[in-house]
Design an enzyme around this catalytic site. Sequence first.
Site, PDB file in Angstrom:
ATOM      1  N   TRP A 179       0.820  -1.211   0.000  1.00 33.06           N
ATOM      2  CA  TRP A 179       0.000   0.000   0.000  1.00 33.06           C
ATOM      3  C   TRP A 179       0.861   1.271   0.000  1.00 33.06           C
ATOM      4  CZ3 TRP A 179      -0.370  -3.832   3.756  1.00 33.06           C
ATOM      5  CH2 TRP A 179       0.402  -3.632   4.896  1.00 33.06           C
ATOM      6  N   ARG A 180       2.162   1.109  -0.025  1.00 27.99           N
ATOM      7  CA  ARG A 180       3.057   2.252   0.156  1.00 27.99           C
ATOM      8  C   ARG A 180       3.630   2.725  -1.177  1.00 27.99           C
ATOM      9  NH1 ARG A 180       7.450   1.858   4.825  1.00 27.99           N
ATOM     10  NH2 ARG A 180       5.640   2.487   6.052  1.00 27.99           N
ATOM     11  N   GLU A 193      -4.721   1.327   6.644  1.00 28.07           N
ATOM     12  CA  GLU A 193      -4.754   1.794   8.031  1.00 28.07           C
ATOM     13  C   GLU A 193      -5.887   1.140   8.821  1.00 28.07           C
ATOM     14  OE1 GLU A 193      -2.652   3.417   9.713  1.00 28.07           O
ATOM     15  OE2 GLU A 193      -1.315   4.044   8.091  1.00 28.07           O
ATOM     16  N   GLN A 247      -4.691  -2.914  15.317  1.00 33.03           N
ATOM     17  CA  GLN A 247      -4.594  -4.075  16.216  1.00 33.03           C
ATOM     18  C   GLN A 247      -4.273  -5.379  15.478  1.00 33.03           C
ATOM     19  OE1 GLN A 247      -8.509  -3.076  18.097  1.00 33.03           O
ATOM     20  NE2 GLN A 247      -7.369  -3.236  19.996  1.00 33.03           N
ATOM     21  N   GLY A 257     -10.204 -10.574  12.076  1.00 30.33           N
ATOM     22  CA  GLY A 257     -10.554 -10.177  13.439  1.00 30.33           C
ATOM     23  C   GLY A 257     -11.097  -8.763  13.556  1.00 30.33           C
ATOM     24  N   TYR A 294      -6.295   8.845  15.247  1.00 32.87           N
ATOM     25  CA  TYR A 294      -5.061   8.332  14.648  1.00 32.87           C
ATOM     26  C   TYR A 294      -5.227   8.129  13.145  1.00 32.87           C
ATOM     27  CZ  TYR A 294      -1.864   5.059  12.628  1.00 32.87           C
ATOM     28  OH  TYR A 294      -0.989   4.480  11.760  1.00 32.87           O
ATOM     29  N   ASP A 325       0.706   5.866  16.448  1.00 26.94           N
ATOM     30  CA  ASP A 325       0.339   4.477  16.695  1.00 26.94           C
ATOM     31  C   ASP A 325       1.271   3.911  17.757  1.00 26.94           C
ATOM     32  OD1 ASP A 325       2.731   4.128  15.378  1.00 26.94           O
ATOM     33  OD2 ASP A 325       1.962   2.739  13.877  1.00 26.94           O
ATOM     34  N   CYS A 366      13.524   0.300  16.735  1.00 29.24           N
ATOM     35  CA  CYS A 366      13.131   0.687  18.098  1.00 29.24           C
ATOM     36  C   CYS A 366      12.023  -0.245  18.588  1.00 29.24           C
ATOM     37  CB  CYS A 366      12.687   2.153  18.110  1.00 29.24           C
ATOM     38  SG  CYS A 366      12.615   2.898  19.757  1.00 29.24           S
ATOM     39  N   CYS A 406      20.629   2.466  15.238  1.00 31.91           N
ATOM     40  CA  CYS A 406      19.514   3.410  15.117  1.00 31.91           C
ATOM     41  C   CYS A 406      20.011   4.752  14.594  1.00 31.91           C
ATOM     42  CB  CYS A 406      18.838   3.605  16.474  1.00 31.91           C
ATOM     43  SG  CYS A 406      17.473   4.797  16.416  1.00 31.91           S
ATOM     44  N   CYS A 454      18.439  10.396  21.212  1.00 28.50           N
ATOM     45  CA  CYS A 454      17.565   9.627  22.100  1.00 28.50           C
ATOM     46  C   CYS A 454      17.975   9.750  23.562  1.00 28.50           C
ATOM     47  CB  CYS A 454      17.581   8.166  21.674  1.00 28.50           C
ATOM     48  SG  CYS A 454      16.463   7.134  22.637  1.00 28.50           S
TER      49      CYS A 454
END
Length: 376
Positions: free
Chosen positions: A43-44, A60, A65, A104, A143, A161, A213, A223, A229
């Site tokens: 989807w990107r 999305e 979940q 689900g 969101y 998220d 992360c 990272c 950080c």
Amino acid sequence: MGAVQENAALRRRQQQLPLRPAGPMTVKALLAWYEAERRDLPWRYGPRKKADPYRVWLSEIMLQQTTVKAVVPYFQKFVARWPTVTALSQAQLEEVLQQWAGLGYYSRARNLKACADAVARDYGGEFPKSESELLKLPGIGPYTAAAISAIAFGEKATPVDGNIERVVSRLFAVRQPLPAAKPEIRRLAATLTPQRRAGDFAQAMMDLGAEICTPRKPSCLVCPLQQDCSASAQNLAELLPMRGVKTARPSRYGVAFLVQREDGAVLLRQRPEAGLLGGMLEVPSTPWVDALPAKKEALRGAPVTTSWLPVPGAVVHVFTHFRLELIVYRALVPIDTSFTLWAEQERCRWVHRRDLHAQALPSVMKKVIAHGLADN
């Protein structure tokens, strides 16, 4: 110096970098990392490329979940069948539920159809780009509205998220436990959101949380934001975000009645539209309550009058807010069997065993059928 020694020296230098408070340089470093390391998802679209709002919205909703790995085949199946939001709006709800079965959280599927209908009807088949307008659509919360606005339209919006929540809590060393820390984390995330490329930035934060992360054993040495950080500087990364004490998940119990006709058809019943698993098909069962009903009491709610055989063992399924345990009773009946009053005949249908795979059956009901027919 060999490659292994060079990499070790580089890691040591990275560890020794002084802390740079998260800000514009954080954004620049993250976007550079994203252009080189972003995940390839169906989807990107590439960095700086215009995205398809329909595909962004669909992904999305599906990802709520649910893991990326689980979503990919469903997403591909949906866009092949319904390539636009207008095409999806013309589908029947039951057809959408059938294609969703197994993913689900079935209220998402009902809201998906309702949202497609609203976009086709009220917006001419084009998604609005502002968060405020997106929030008016079924199934779109803060969101999701922010994610669509940023990723599909490039608006300055800040989706947060679970992955972004974790990255931000570590960048700023937020020690307040979740969920109380959520408003502060959202505020801090918004301070980083750039005016331009907000969608790339949001997806970069998501990828960083998913790939680097991570919840356990974050890969701080590789990272791109280690210098920014605070949690890494304080050796707190694995402890954040902190979480409050979880309450125990309650249990509910019920009895499911698996009826098979002599011609191989199985009795299914459509659940009411409202409530858990709304609109999905089920094996008729008693209400799900706090204690397992006695056999005599349970059989009062059986969909047909016949001799019932208890199936050894139980079906256990864990929902978000409770654990469900179902005892299964099985029966073989003639083709002309009559329903009891409790069957609610108008919601019942007979489906042959060979066609069960194509029905809108939630996972818990697939478990019930597999358990009930295992040795039959």
